[in-house]
Design an enzyme around this catalytic site. Structure first.
Site, PDB file in Angstrom:
ATOM      1  N   SER A 187       0.427  -1.232  -0.232  1.00 35.68           N
ATOM      2  CA  SER A 187       0.254   0.188   0.041  1.00 35.68           C
ATOM      3  C   SER A 187       0.837   1.172  -0.337  1.00 35.68           C
ATOM      4  O   SER A 187       0.318   2.373  -1.047  1.00 35.68           O
ATOM      5  CB  SER A 187      -1.186  -0.024   0.831  1.00 35.68           C
ATOM      6  OG  SER A 187      -0.300   0.491   2.363  1.00 35.68           O
ATOM      7  N   THR A 243      -9.751  -6.519   2.872  1.00 38.55           N
ATOM      8  CA  THR A 243     -11.102  -6.067   3.469  1.00 38.55           C
ATOM      9  C   THR A 243     -12.443  -5.995   2.794  1.00 38.55           C
ATOM     10  O   THR A 243     -12.515  -5.640   1.605  1.00 38.55           O
ATOM     11  CB  THR A 243     -10.022  -4.724   3.773  1.00 38.55           C
ATOM     12  OG1 THR A 243     -10.804  -3.612   5.004  1.00 38.55           O
ATOM     13  CG2 THR A 243      -9.948  -4.223   2.311  1.00 38.55           C
ATOM     14  N   LYS A 246     -11.811  -1.214   1.818  1.00 40.57           N
ATOM     15  CA  LYS A 246     -11.503  -0.254   0.687  1.00 40.57           C
ATOM     16  C   LYS A 246     -12.026  -0.586  -0.797  1.00 40.57           C
ATOM     17  O   LYS A 246     -13.254   0.481  -0.512  1.00 40.57           O
ATOM     18  CB  LYS A 246      -9.638  -0.762   0.936  1.00 40.57           C
ATOM     19  CG  LYS A 246      -9.091  -0.474   2.217  1.00 40.57           C
ATOM     20  CD  LYS A 246      -7.553  -0.706   2.577  1.00 40.57           C
ATOM     21  CE  LYS A 246      -7.398  -0.481   3.163  1.00 40.57           C
ATOM     22  NZ  LYS A 246      -7.174  -0.007   4.702  1.00 40.57           N
ATOM     23  N   THR A 276     -18.822  -8.768  19.063  1.00 43.39           N
ATOM     24  CA  THR A 276     -19.695  -8.978  18.541  1.00 43.39           C
ATOM     25  C   THR A 276     -19.597  -8.676  16.759  1.00 43.39           C
ATOM     26  O   THR A 276     -18.656  -8.527  16.924  1.00 43.39           O
ATOM     27  CB  THR A 276     -20.700  -7.780  19.377  1.00 43.39           C
ATOM     28  OG1 THR A 276     -20.191  -7.953  20.425  1.00 43.39           O
ATOM     29  CG2 THR A 276     -21.889  -7.817  18.623  1.00 43.39           C
TER      30      THR A 276
HETATM   31  C1  LIG Z   1      -1.805  -4.314   4.014  1.00 41.86           C
HETATM   32  C2  LIG Z   1      -2.575  -3.696   4.776  1.00 41.86           C
HETATM   33  N1  LIG Z   1      -3.492  -4.921   5.427  1.00 41.86           N
HETATM   34  C3  LIG Z   1      -4.577  -4.849   6.358  1.00 41.86           C
HETATM   35  C4  LIG Z   1      -4.918  -3.769   6.751  1.00 41.86           C
HETATM   36  C5  LIG Z   1      -6.151  -3.283   8.014  1.00 41.86           C
HETATM   37  O1  LIG Z   1      -7.393  -3.388   7.010  1.00 41.86           O
HETATM   38  P1  LIG Z   1      -8.499  -2.959   7.840  1.00 41.86           P
HETATM   39  O2  LIG Z   1      -8.328  -0.991   7.221  1.00 41.86           O
HETATM   40  O3  LIG Z   1      -9.847  -3.325   6.863  1.00 41.86           O
HETATM   41  O4  LIG Z   1      -8.715  -2.541   8.917  1.00 41.86           O
HETATM   42  C6  LIG Z   1      -4.635  -2.721   6.181  1.00 41.86           C
HETATM   43  C7  LIG Z   1      -5.019  -1.257   6.583  1.00 41.86           C
HETATM   44  O5  LIG Z   1      -4.577  -0.184   6.090  1.00 41.86           O
HETATM   45  C8  LIG Z   1      -3.746  -2.782   5.003  1.00 41.86           C
HETATM   46  O6  LIG Z   1      -2.881  -1.759   4.928  1.00 41.86           O
END
Ligand SMILES: Cc1ncc(COP(=O)(O)O)c(C=O)c1O
Length: 419
Positions: A187, A243, A246, A276
């Site tokens: 990212s 996720t 995003k 929960t």
């Molecule tokens: C590579 C990566 N995995 C997992 C997550 C966590 O995802 P979430 O925002 O749904 O908690 C992120 C969050 O930015 C991420 O960049």
């Protein structure tokens, strides 16, 4: 110990390094993305948002918001229980079925966030198998935490360095349990792991592959199944994690895998069992989003086109970006204080908002603004942004760079157009 003095000194240390985090009070305008309003000194100011992870703006899509409203009207706000104790609704069941289909897996399981899905799944898989983990150096904090909490041995390989991975993994017996943990799109860099090579190495050394597609799901592959779909290796990846927050614009995380693996995590993972379940409206919105995104490839094409335009314009302006062929455009400032100043001036004087990214999200000295143009950022917005950045770049006396190639056109369409 004076506790308050102690904690204040810790905060002061971060402030002195220029990496104290200020949260922007920001409301997006539903139906007018990427416009938003933030309050500064109590007064509203309109800005263009360049750093949201709602990459396709599905958080504002009418199908999503309508599904959420309908679910609230039908069954109310919360579930009132864990998944095991009255907290599984038809919305959860239908979404998990859709996610399993999206990734061509037998089962899927939803968690309260992507962070939790990573940390609790990796921790559980490690604790159950007693495996050795092989983890890319730039893996996300949630993966690192899960691996650490498993108590298993971990081996960190250099970022995307397959020779290093082989060097480390080849030292173990064939029968020793092993998990290779990687992201697909990283990212903060916007680069992509070589999934076919990782799968090949995993088969050779008898390892499971755990893939985080958080920044790829909805965005790559003809149906939005992620880089694994685009590369044609979805079936070879043992566990896909992603996720709903995003590319799908809602909230929650999930894994998709074979029945035995998903059922084990469902049955043994504390981070899944003892919390929960997510509200039905969130599940309904996520399902509407996955259905829409997976059948609208034009969104993915437009996303890549706009990212490519921004990248090309930054290169022409001789601004130092990390070159990649994804939707993430990182502009390297490499100084925490100047990175914040650049962000502040861009927002206050030019109305463009990109949050400074600093340590510990990226290493010290690699501070950056991370731009994530969406299908809804127009060409005019892109031109205006680049002109504004150039002005502030000069003002701050930051260095311009020379690229060997000025035309960085990358073949982006090949996997987005044809099924
Ligand atoms: C590579 C990566 N995995 C997992 C997550 C966590 O995802 P979430 O925002 O749904 O908690 C992120 C969050 O930015 C991420 O960049």
């Amino acid at each position: 110990m004076n506790y308050d003095d102690f904690f204040r000194s810790k905060i002061d240390a971060i402030r002195n390094e220029g990496r104290y985090r200020y949260f922007l009070d920001l409301n997006r305008h539903c139906g007018a993305y990427p416009k938003g309003t933030h309050r500064t000194d109590g007064k509203p100011k309109e800005i263009t948002i360049w750093c949201s992870n709602d990459y396709l703006c599905m958080g504002q899509h009418e199908k999503v918001t309508t599904a959420m409203k309908n679910a609230i009207d039908a069954v109310g706000a919360g579930t009132g229980g864990t998944r095991n104790i009255s907290g599984t609704t038809s919305y959860h069941v239908d979404l998990e079925k859709k996610l399993a289909d999206l990734h061509h897996k037998e089962k899927a399981l939803v968690f309260t966030s992507g962070y939790v899905s990573n940390s609790t799944t990796l921790e559980t898989l490690g604790r159950m198998t007693g495996c050795h983990f092989f983890s890319d150096k730039l893996n996300h904090a949630s993966m690192i935490e899960g691996i650490r909490h498993s108590g298993c041995q971990k081996h960190i390989y250099r970022h995307l360095d397959m020779a290093h991975l082989v060097e480390l993994i080849s030292q173990l017996d064939y029968d020793t349990p092993k998990i290779i943990a990687t992201e697909s799109v990283y990212s903060m860099e916007g680069d992509v792991a070589p999934l076919a090579d990782i799968v090949d190495i995993a088969r050779r050394y008898n390892a499971l592959v755990y893939l985080d597609e958080v920044h790829a799901v909805g965005l790559y592959g003809y149906n939005g199944g992620g880089i694994a779909e685009r590369e044609g290796v979805m079936e070879e990846i043992d566990i896909i994690e992603a996720t709903l927050a995003k590319g799908f614009g809602v909230m929650g995380g999930y894994i998709a895998s074979r029945d035995a693996i998903v059922d084990s995590v469902r049955s043994y993972a504390n981070g899944f069992i003892f919390t929960t379940s997510l509200p039905p409206a969130v599940m309904a919105g996520a399902l509407a989003s996955v259905e829409y995104v997976s059948s609208n490839n034009n969104l993915r094409i437009k996303l890549q086109e706009q990212a490519q335009k921004l990248r090309q314009r930054f290169v022409e302006a001789k601004l130092p970006i990390l070159l990649n062929d994804t939707h993430i455009v990182p502009l390297m400032v490499c100084n925490a204080v100047l990175c914040r100043k650049l962000s502040d001036i861009l927002r206050q004087d030019f109305g463009h908002y990109a949050q400074p990214i600093n340590f510990p999200t990226v290493p010290k000295g690699e501070e950056r603004l991370r731009f994530t143009p969406t299908p809804f950022h127009t060409d005019e917005m892109i031109d205006d942004l680049v002109e504004s950045v150039v002005d502030v770049w000069k003002l701050l006396d930051l260095p311009f760079v020379r690229y060997n190639q000025t035309d960085i056109t990358i073949e982006i369409a090949k996997n987005y157009v044809m099924p």
